[in-house]
Scaffold this motif. Structure first.
Motif, short mmCIF file in Angstrom:
data_model
loop_
_atom_site.label_atom_id
_atom_site.label_comp_id
_atom_site.label_asym_id
_atom_site.label_seq_id
_atom_site.Cartn_x
_atom_site.Cartn_y
_atom_site.Cartn_z
N ARG A 4 47.20 -30.67 -37.60
CA ARG A 4 46.68 -29.51 -36.87
C ARG A 4 46.31 -29.86 -35.43
NH1 ARG A 4 40.66 -28.73 -39.59
NH2 ARG A 4 39.80 -30.77 -38.97
N ASP A 5 46.23 -31.17 -35.14
CA ASP A 5 45.92 -31.62 -33.78
C ASP A 5 47.16 -31.94 -32.98
OD1 ASP A 5 43.14 -31.49 -34.30
OD2 ASP A 5 43.18 -33.47 -35.24
N VAL A 6 48.30 -31.38 -33.37
CA VAL A 6 49.57 -31.74 -32.74
C VAL A 6 49.55 -31.52 -31.23
CG1 VAL A 6 50.52 -29.44 -33.26
CG2 VAL A 6 52.07 -31.37 -32.82
N THR A 7 48.88 -30.47 -30.77
CA THR A 7 48.82 -30.20 -29.33
C THR A 7 48.15 -31.33 -28.57
OG1 THR A 7 48.68 -27.83 -29.80
CG2 THR A 7 48.08 -28.55 -27.58
N PHE A 8 47.05 -31.83 -29.15
CA PHE A 8 46.32 -32.94 -28.49
C PHE A 8 47.15 -34.22 -28.51
CE2 PHE A 8 42.97 -30.14 -30.28
CZ PHE A 8 42.36 -29.77 -29.08
N TRP A 9 47.85 -34.45 -29.64
CA TRP A 9 48.65 -35.67 -29.72
C TRP A 9 49.83 -35.62 -28.75
CZ3 TRP A 9 45.93 -39.25 -31.35
CH2 TRP A 9 45.14 -39.18 -32.50
N LYS A 10 50.47 -34.46 -28.61
CA LYS A 10 51.58 -34.34 -27.66
C LYS A 10 51.11 -34.59 -26.23
CE LYS A 10 54.79 -31.27 -30.11
NZ LYS A 10 55.46 -29.95 -30.11
N GLU A 11 49.93 -34.05 -25.92
CA GLU A 11 49.37 -34.27 -24.59
C GLU A 11 49.09 -35.76 -24.35
OE1 GLU A 11 45.49 -32.89 -21.91
OE2 GLU A 11 45.85 -32.00 -23.89
N ALA A 12 48.59 -36.43 -25.38
CA ALA A 12 48.30 -37.87 -25.28
C ALA A 12 49.59 -38.67 -25.09
CB ALA A 12 47.55 -38.34 -26.52
N ILE A 13 50.65 -38.28 -25.83
CA ILE A 13 51.94 -38.97 -25.71
C ILE A 13 52.50 -38.80 -24.31
CG2 ILE A 13 54.34 -38.94 -26.49
CD1 ILE A 13 53.28 -38.20 -29.28
N ASN A 14 52.45 -37.57 -23.80
CA ASN A 14 52.98 -37.32 -22.46
C ASN A 14 52.19 -38.07 -21.39
OD1 ASN A 14 55.02 -35.62 -23.39
ND2 ASN A 14 53.70 -33.81 -23.34
N ASP A 15 50.87 -38.16 -21.56
CA ASP A 15 50.06 -38.92 -20.61
C ASP A 15 50.45 -40.39 -20.61
OD1 ASP A 15 48.64 -36.70 -19.85
OD2 ASP A 15 46.89 -37.11 -21.13
N GLU A 16 50.70 -40.94 -21.80
CA GLU A 16 51.10 -42.34 -21.90
C GLU A 16 52.46 -42.57 -21.24
OE1 GLU A 16 50.89 -46.42 -23.63
OE2 GLU A 16 49.54 -44.89 -22.82
N MET A 17 53.42 -41.69 -21.50
CA MET A 17 54.74 -41.85 -20.89
C MET A 17 54.69 -41.66 -19.38
SD MET A 17 56.88 -42.92 -23.07
CE MET A 17 58.34 -42.75 -22.04
N ASP A 18 53.84 -40.74 -18.91
CA ASP A 18 53.69 -40.56 -17.46
C ASP A 18 53.17 -41.84 -16.81
OD1 ASP A 18 54.58 -37.97 -17.62
OD2 ASP A 18 52.58 -37.05 -17.60
N SER A 19 52.20 -42.48 -17.47
CA SER A 19 51.65 -43.73 -16.95
C SER A 19 52.72 -44.82 -16.93
CB SER A 19 50.46 -44.20 -17.80
OG SER A 19 49.41 -43.27 -17.74
#
Length: 505
Positions: A4-19
């Motif tokens: 149910r936290d998929v939105t938060f996890w996707k945001e975290a993944i994108n932040d990591e890849m951006d870095s």
């Protein structure tokens, strides 16, 4: 992705890849003949505040460094971190000199290190580029999971901060200091957690500016939590506690049916080596590790119990598990205790003690030491001796040598800190054995004690060089007593009140 936290996890993944991409961590290339790429995986973690509320969702791309080959794609891996003793001393000094203590966090710290070796990695799951499925990532910068990643990050930070006018502490290479015309500042680094101390906010602000221009930093403001230790500032100074961590540990081992206890160790029980069937050895090791972290950070009062119980880690029995439950029950009952520092006294003092032949089976003694600064304990230890002592005096002398070794390190540390460099004098060590004092100040060599002759000469040299002085203290006033033997409830409370373990208000 199904939670149910998929939105938060996707945001975290994108932040990591951006870095990763903005840092130019890798470049896509064809795999050279004869080379083998290592794999990678995503690691997801929720970070919590000390009150148990979710702080952030963290996704980290981790290389499978266990597939690296020594001498081919990695060589040296050593990376220093600040000692917890150094961190406690800094908070004691902050209390004495009324210093500001701020905290910064380095975002994706390990991505900043430059790689010297050729390392190839498979493309991360979910981010394989279309049309380049057969290509691999040639790592240019280090990545979490690589064996050399901590070393490369520390070298990068070390070079950067030294170029800004800071210099190393001589004995702790993760402490840096800088003296300017109008302020002095200290920086302490523990992997990616940074403490900044200064008596002037100008020093704090200017120090923050430099790393923020070099690395991606998160300014956390005035320190609140460091390494899971809650920091609270009051009118008298700083207080450290691990209430939340203790609650987590007690909850983890709740199946032991933990009952509240008034002392960490039952003095009527004599624990012996288990020659029978081991009981939950891996879980026992996990419990000892959790207790060790509490004992090493803020709770000196369980040091003896943890030291004693860790000796049975290879083959624990039911009796050993009962003793673990008692320590947890004591922590549960005293979880609100905090280690507090104040303005006085501004000098460091040490205490040394030993309990002769306290180990059943091998006839070895237990030694203990504790040092106080700003009214609170900053360094302590409880250990089994490595050699047999033939008398109480010899056991006490071996303990004194170990205490002197720690005193020398503490003195060298503080002599290289700007706020204390000019005020550091001889470290006073208190011992409750008149015979040990006589031996320490005697220049006469006794052949009967030749097995501790090196320690004897070491202590005498420390005294002659003005590093330590030794004075007598009655056993009732020796703060080291609970580090060498189990005590009753009243004695436990009295001793640790002197070391400023008090209820957090």
């Amino acid at each position: 992705m199904a939670s149910r936290d998929v939105t938060f996890w996707k945001e975290a993944i994108n932040d990591e890849m951006d870095s990763i991409m903005s840092n130019q961590t890798w470049e896509l290339v064809d795999l050279p003949p004869g080379s083998k790429p290592i794999g990678c995986k995503w690691v997801f973690r929720r970070k919590y505040h000390t009150d148990g509320m979710i702080q952030t969702f963290k996704a980290t791309l981790v290389a499978k460094g266990f597939k690296q080959r020594e001498g081919i794609d990695y060589f040296d891996t050593y990376a220093p971190v600040a000692r917890t003793t150094s961190i406690r001393i800094l908070f004691a000094l902050a209390s004495i000199h009324n210093l500001f203590v701020h905290q910064m966090d380095v975002k994706t710290a390990f991505l900043n290190g430059d790689l010297n070796e050729e390392v190839y990695m498979e493309q991360p799951e979910g981010f394989v580029l279309l049309g380049n499925e057969n290509k691999v990532c040639k790592l240019v910068k280090s990545l979490y999971g690589l064996k050399q990643a901590p070393k490369q990050w520390h070298e990068k930070f070390d070079h950067a901060i030294l170029s800004d006018g800071f210099r190393h502490n001589n004995v702790d290479k993760c402490l840096y200091s800088k003296t300017c015309d109008d302020y002095m500042v200290i920086v302490c680094l523990y992997v990616d957690d940074m403490l900044i101390l200064s008596e002037d906010m100008k020093g704090i602000i200017e120090t923050k500016r430099f790393p923020s221009s070099t690395f991606k930093m998160k300014d956390l403001g005035e320190v609140d939590t460091i390494l899971g230790i809650k920091v609270k500032r009051n009118s008298g100074g700083y207080a450290l506690n691990q209430t939340h961590y203790i609650e987590k540990v007690v909850s983890k081992f709740s199946h032991l049916k933990i009952k509240d206890a008034n002392t960490p160790f039952d003095s009527s029980i004599k624990l012996e080596k288990n020659d029978g069937r081991l009981v939950a050895q891996l879980e026992y090791a996990s419990a000892i590790g959790s207790l060790m972290y509490v004992a090493q950070c803020t709770r000196a009062d369980i040091s003896f119990a943890v030291s004693k119980l860790s000796r049975f880690i290879s083959n624990p029995s039911v009796e050993h598990w009962k003793a673990i439950g008692r320590v947890l029950g004591y922590l549960k009952n005293t979880k609100e205790l905090s280690l507090q520092y104040s303005k006085f006294p501004a000098i460091i003092e040490g205490y040394s003690d030993a309990s002769w032949i306290s180990s059943v089976g091998d006839n070895l003694s237990t030694i203990g030491w504790v040092f106080t600064l700003g009214g609170g304990a900053v360094s302590w230890g409880s250990k089994k001796q490595t050699c047999i002592s033939h008398s109480t005096m010899e056991a006490e002398f071996i303990a004194l040598a170990a205490t002197g070794k720690e005193a020398e390190w503490l003195r060298d540390l503080m002599m290289d800190i700007p706020f204390t460099a000019n005020n550091m004098s001889t470290v006073s060590i208190h011992c409750d054995s008149q015979a040990t004092l006589a031996r320490a100040y005697s220049g006469v060599y006794n052949g009967k004690s030749r097995h501790i002759s090196i320690r004897h000469e070491y202590v005498r040299q420390l005294i002659q060089n003005g590093i330590i002085s030794i004075s007598f203290v009655r056993s009732s006033g020796n703060l080291t007593d609970p580090f060498t033997k189990p005590l009753t409830r009243d004695l436990v409370r009295i001793t640790f009140r002197w070391m400023r373990l008090k209820l957090l208000k």
